[in-house]
Write an enzyme that holds these catalytic residues in place. Structure first.
Site, PDB file in Angstrom:
ATOM      1  N   GLY A  82      21.256  59.772  49.197  1.00 25.99           N
ATOM      2  CA  GLY A  82      21.865  59.123  47.898  1.00 25.99           C
ATOM      3  C   GLY A  82      23.479  59.170  48.266  1.00 25.99           C
ATOM      4  O   GLY A  82      24.152  58.324  47.469  1.00 25.99           O
ATOM      5  N   CYS A  83      23.927  60.150  48.973  1.00 20.38           N
ATOM      6  CA  CYS A  83      25.378  60.696  48.955  1.00 20.38           C
ATOM      7  C   CYS A  83      25.859  60.062  50.133  1.00 20.38           C
ATOM      8  O   CYS A  83      25.160  60.151  51.374  1.00 20.38           O
ATOM      9  CB  CYS A  83      25.488  61.837  49.037  1.00 20.38           C
ATOM     10  SG  CYS A  83      25.365  62.844  47.466  1.00 20.38           S
ATOM     11  N   GLU A  84      26.764  59.241  50.005  1.00 20.87           N
ATOM     12  CA  GLU A  84      27.480  58.603  51.406  1.00 20.87           C
ATOM     13  C   GLU A  84      28.121  59.629  52.116  1.00 20.87           C
ATOM     14  O   GLU A  84      27.762  59.658  53.347  1.00 20.87           O
ATOM     15  CB  GLU A  84      28.681  57.534  50.910  1.00 20.87           C
ATOM     16  CG  GLU A  84      29.075  56.403  51.996  1.00 20.87           C
ATOM     17  CD  GLU A  84      29.881  55.419  51.449  1.00 20.87           C
ATOM     18  OE1 GLU A  84      30.960  55.609  51.388  1.00 20.87           O
ATOM     19  OE2 GLU A  84      29.451  54.686  50.774  1.00 20.87           O
TER      20      GLU A  84
END
Length: 148
Positions: A64-66
């Site tokens: 979910g982290c870019e």
């Protein structure tokens, strides 16, 4: 969170963060504008040690982290400790903010923690891009799940 590689208990306990939540909120309240808050985030990120390369493994990455972000958890004497890192400086600073609020806390304390309220208190709500906000919430969720 079950990674095949795991830091030692000593590594978890070695992480010391200079500020507590109240001091951090006060620091950010004193920052007059977004640029000053951004600078504080970057300085907090510098306070986190770099994660050893052998710990930068896919199984420890937060989904979910870019940007790449890695999170490790250990429960020691009923309290939860985290080691985390990112290859993006702003994300590393945001991780530091989360660790200030959650590191060394009990399951109940982490369960009661509201990232939205905390980041509103810090004056960061609405200042971060949607992708940064999503990544931050993914990190907060990963911390909460680990501490359940």
């Amino acid at each position: 969170m079950s990674q095949s590689v795991q830091p030692s208990a000593e590594q978890f306990l070695a992480l010391t963060l200079e500020n507590d939540t109240a001091a951090t909120v006060e620091l950010f309240e004193q920052a007059g504008n977004w640029q000053e808050r951004y600078r504080q985030i970057m300085l907090l990120g510098k306070s986190l040690p770099k994660l050893d390369d052998n710990l930068r493994v896919e199984s420890a990455q937060v989904r979910g982290c870019e940007s790449n972000a890695w999170l490790y958890h250990s429960e020691i004497d009923g309290k939860h400790y985290f080691i985390a890192d990112s290859d993006a400086r702003i994300v590393k600073g945001l991780i530091a903010l989360l660790l200030i609020a959650c590191n060394g806390k009990t399951s109940n304390e982490i369960g009661a923690f509201s990232p939205d309220c905390y980041f509103t208190q810090l004056g960061l709500q609405g200042q971060l891009s949607p992708s940064r906000t999503n990544g931050l919430l993914a990190l907060a969720k990963a911390i909460k799940v680990a501490a359940e």
